[in-house]
Design an enzyme around this catalytic site. Structure first.
Site, short mmCIF file in Angstrom:
data_model
loop_
_atom_site.label_atom_id
_atom_site.label_comp_id
_atom_site.label_asym_id
_atom_site.label_seq_id
_atom_site.Cartn_x
_atom_site.Cartn_y
_atom_site.Cartn_z
CB SER A 1 -0.90 0.02 1.24
OG SER A 1 -0.14 0.30 2.40
CG ASP A 2 1.42 5.83 -1.34
OD1 ASP A 2 2.38 5.99 -0.56
OD2 ASP A 2 1.25 6.53 -2.35
CE1 TYR A 3 4.74 7.28 6.23
CE2 TYR A 3 2.51 7.94 6.82
CZ TYR A 3 3.85 7.80 7.14
OH TYR A 3 4.30 8.17 8.39
CB THR A 4 -1.64 5.93 6.24
OG1 THR A 4 -1.69 7.16 5.52
CG2 THR A 4 -0.52 5.98 7.26
CB SER A 5 -3.18 4.02 0.72
OG SER A 5 -2.71 2.72 0.52
#
Length: 767
Positions: A285-289
């Protein structure tokens, strides 16, 4: 202390990373048979690191403690080979099974030696230079313990309001695909059969999957809504190209697609990525996505975590949703053991391919750092590459009858004026997280060094970045301050004019600061900031020759500047060696050869504006820019200020007519299109010869032209050369209404020229 189980595991792993896949499968089968559910879920957890790592002990840091408990699969933002080695030691010597960690970082355009921002790199149209830039980045990052980079960003974007256009390769899928492959080869190695075997090769992560460059209103994290046919033809090709080059991982994007966030979009992560494209690596995932999907409105942390896993997400970056909720979801039947095992296996396979089971400390050789990071060789390469990226937008005489202003002579006095003239930190550009911001010269310092004893270089700041101090603060974060001057605007201007009065030529260092572009740096006004425009106007009124040296990470609206400034050189953000590279071009040691990979609009009202658009049923005519009831504006024409592919040189290139070796081809056949290009000037130079094709009639509407080939050729003054392109049936294919990849019979226009607007044309037929 190593347990007997760990010693056994490491012994089993002590064979070549080039071993057949069956050996990898057998090893991972055996390992997973020993893992608890919690340890398997732990492999799916990617926390960021902050704090200290103390050699020889598991510290009180939460990440370090989780590593020892087997609750972490990888770590990012931990740098320094000694710190990485100690964290790896905790994993392989103090956790129950000794599974090594993967260490990631945003190595976007270099490590300590920074290269030009990706948008600038794309303007070189030089795939060897782009691959070399990624190899330099991989070499330096790997020498400091990093084995995984969150790059390349291959999002196609036609909206320069979006700050992250600085991180990508522009608006075109054909060029973007070539760049994506060059970047992957640079990071992972040029040969797919031997990628990731050497300790100076790191795993690429293709981002942002998918369509992030089309976010609504050009604003970060916003939704995306588009047809499948547009996805397949215009936005998806660079992602697929990167995977075909061997990229080992993919990052899901923040945006939603068809109403489902990408991080939990099963069509995207499984149907398309794995079943249609056959991708076998892992998805992070992207950062906290993952946790951000709560705000998207599709469930609580447990719900979105389960949805993401089922959709095909393998690793959770920072949200801690997998590690905190998947066991509960498993117990409640909301996810299956097979889904957890599938994701765990993909992470373990990546570690195998990186050689971490064979040698967990493969990237932890402390002797490499001294020799391979910020080396003279890398800095020299960065300087050379940067000079290939600059785009000469205008070069006219200061007065009628005179020669063009550029290149400048190495004599007399030059006043370098502007808020970006004496800033070391802003030369590197956005997403230069490992750069030594103060280790390279500012523009003024570099020009003084290059011309010492020949040119007197004067300096005045002239203005602040903009009038609004709060805006300037937002635009100069992360140590990129321009040290706002508390004098009045008039005092700054008076000093600049006094300095300019002593000079023969004025170099105005204006534009964006490095953090005015990149993530969360979207803009609605793309003109020069107010304070800088007033400064430029005043400098022009002096009557002295003015060169606008434009720093930017995106296309800007420069209609006034183009009309009034005699010379404009777009230098983007060239990385560590920006100052020297700018000097090389300004003073003519390097002839500029960059060409735009994003269209520059006249104003923001034209956005999105891109060359490979579709026709309407009421297109405008070439002779008249406004006709009532045609597709046009009433206040400005449809044309860009600078089109895709545009860029001037200190010499002039002439194109002959296109010669086709045949005018009709059958399926499976090819034809050759040839043009003679001549360097008609008195300087040697390089030209990007561009091939465009138009499918004149299709079962679905087709673009007015599409880039289908390019060659960067170097010609000595007066030299002529034939440049040929093979046009195959494959080159003519597109995705039709049913998403079949087809080449339809009919007539095609072939166009060759120096930019997308100025081309010679010919026609052929596919039977």
């Amino acid at each position: 202390m190593k347990t007997p189980l760990t010693l056994t595991l490491l012994a089993v792993a002590a064979f070549s990373v080039a071993a057949p896949k069956t050996e990898m499968n057998a090893f991972i089968d055996d390992l997973m048979g020993k893992m608890t559910v919690e340890e398997k879920i732990g492999q799916l957890n990617l926390p960021t690191f902050s704090g200290e790592i103390v050699t020889g002990q598991a510290t009180n840091n939460g990440v370090a403690q989780a590593v020892v408990k087997g609750q972490v699969g990888g770590v990012f933002n931990l740098t320094g080979v000694e710190r990485v080695r100690e964290m790896q030691r905790l994993a392989v010597e103090e956790s129950r099974l000794g599974i090594p960690l993967i260490f990631g970082l945003d190595v976007v355009h270099g490590y300590e030696t920074t290269l030009p921002i990706p948008l600038a790199l794309s303007c070189s149209w030089d795939m060897d230079a782009i691959e070399r830039s990624a190899h330099i980045a991989a070499t330096e990052a790997s020498a400091d313990g990093i084995c995984w980079t969150f790059s390349p960003m291959v999002d196609i974007s036609r909206d320069p309001r979006w700050g992250r256009v600085a991180e990508g390769g522009g608006e075109d899928p054909f060029l973007g695909s070539a760049i994506a492959q060059a970047m992957v080869r640079g990071y992972q190695g040029p040969d797919k059969a031997t990628q990731l075997q050497a300790n100076n090769q790191i795993m690429a992560c293709v981002k942002h999957f998918a369509l992030y460059g089309a976010s609504e209103a050009g604003r970060d994290y916003n939704p995306v809504d588009m047809s499948r046919i547009r996805m397949y033809n215009e936005y998806l090709p660079p992602y697929r190209a990167a995977l075909e080059a061997g990229a080992g991982s993919v990052m899901s994007s923040f945006n939603e697609i068809d109403g489902v966030p990408a991080t939990a979009n099963r069509w995207l992560l499984t149907k398309l990525l794995r079943e249609e494209w056959g991708f076998g690596g892992f998805v992070v995932s992207d950062y906290t996505s993952l946790s951000e999907m709560i705000d998207h409105g599709i469930g609580d942390l447990q719900t979105v975590s389960a949805r993401a896993l089922r959709a095909g997400l393998d690793m959770d970056m920072v949200s801690h949703g997998f590690v905190r909720t998947l066991k509960k979801s498993l117990d409640e039947g909301k996810v299956s053991q097979a889904e957890i095992d599938r994701a765990c296996r993909r992470i373990l396979e990546a570690k195998w391919k990186l050689g971490l089971f064979a040698d967990p400390y493969k990237y932890c050789d402390p002797t490499r750092r001294q020799k391979e990071i910020f080396s003279p060789e890398h800095r020299a390469a960065a300087r050379e590459i940067a000079s290939k990226c600059f785009v000469l937008l205008k070069n006219a005489p200061a007065k009628p009858g005179q020669a063009p202003i550029l290149p400048l002579r190495k004599q007399g006095t030059v006043a370098v004026v502007g808020p970006l003239a004496d800033s070391r930190a802003n030369m590197h550009g956005t997403w230069s997280v490992s750069a030594k911001l103060d280790a390279c010269p500012s523009l003024v310092e570099g020009l003084r060094e290059l011309t010492k004893g020949q040119v007197e270089i004067l300096y005045a700041k002239g203005s602040n970045l903009m009038d609004d101090p709060a805006y300037e603060h937002r635009a100069t974060l992360f140590g990129r301050s321009l040290h706002r001057d508390n004098r009045t605007a008039q005092q700054l201007l008076d000093e600049a004019l006094a300095t300019a009065a002593k000079a023969d030529v004025i170099v105005a260092a204006l534009g964006e600061s490095s953090e005015m572009n990149g993530e969360c740096a979207c803009r609605t006004d793309l003109g020069l900031p107010d304070a800088q425009r007033r400064l430029l106007e005043a400098l022009l009124k002096t009557g002295k020759p003015v060169v606008l040296t434009l720093f930017t990470g995106r296309p800007l609206t420069l209609q006034w500047e183009h009309a009034n400034v005699p010379a404009i050189l777009c230098v983007w953000f060239g990385g560590s060696e920006t100052a020297y590279a700018v000097g090389d071009v300004l003073f003519g040691d390097v002839n500029p050869s960059g060409k735009l990979t994003m269209t520059f609009p006249k104003n923001v009202g034209q956005i999105p504006l891109f060359y490979n658009h579709k026709n309407t049923g009421r297109p405008i005519t070439a002779k008249q820019w406004f006709t009532k009831y045609r597709s046009n504006y009433i206040d400005v024409d449809n044309d860009p200020l600078y089109p895709f592919g545009y860029g001037l040189s200190y010499t002039t290139f002439h194109y002959g007519n296109i010669r086709l070796d045949k005018t009709t081809i059958a399926p499976g056949e090819a034809l050759t299109a040839t043009v003679t290009i001549t360097n008609a000037g008195d300087r040697d130079g390089a030209e990007v010869v561009q091939l465009y094709i138009r499918d004149r009639v299709g079962s679905v509407t087709r673009p007015v032209k599409e880039l289908k080939g390019f060659r960067k050729v170097f010609l000595k003054a007066g030299e002529s050369r034939d440049v040929s392109f093979a046009i195959t049936e494959e080159l003519l294919k597109f995705y039709d209404y049913d998403l079949n990849h087809v080449a339809e019979p009919g007539d095609f226009d072939v166009m060759i020229g120096g930019d997308s607007h100025n081309v010679k044309s010919a026609r052929f037929t596919l039977r």
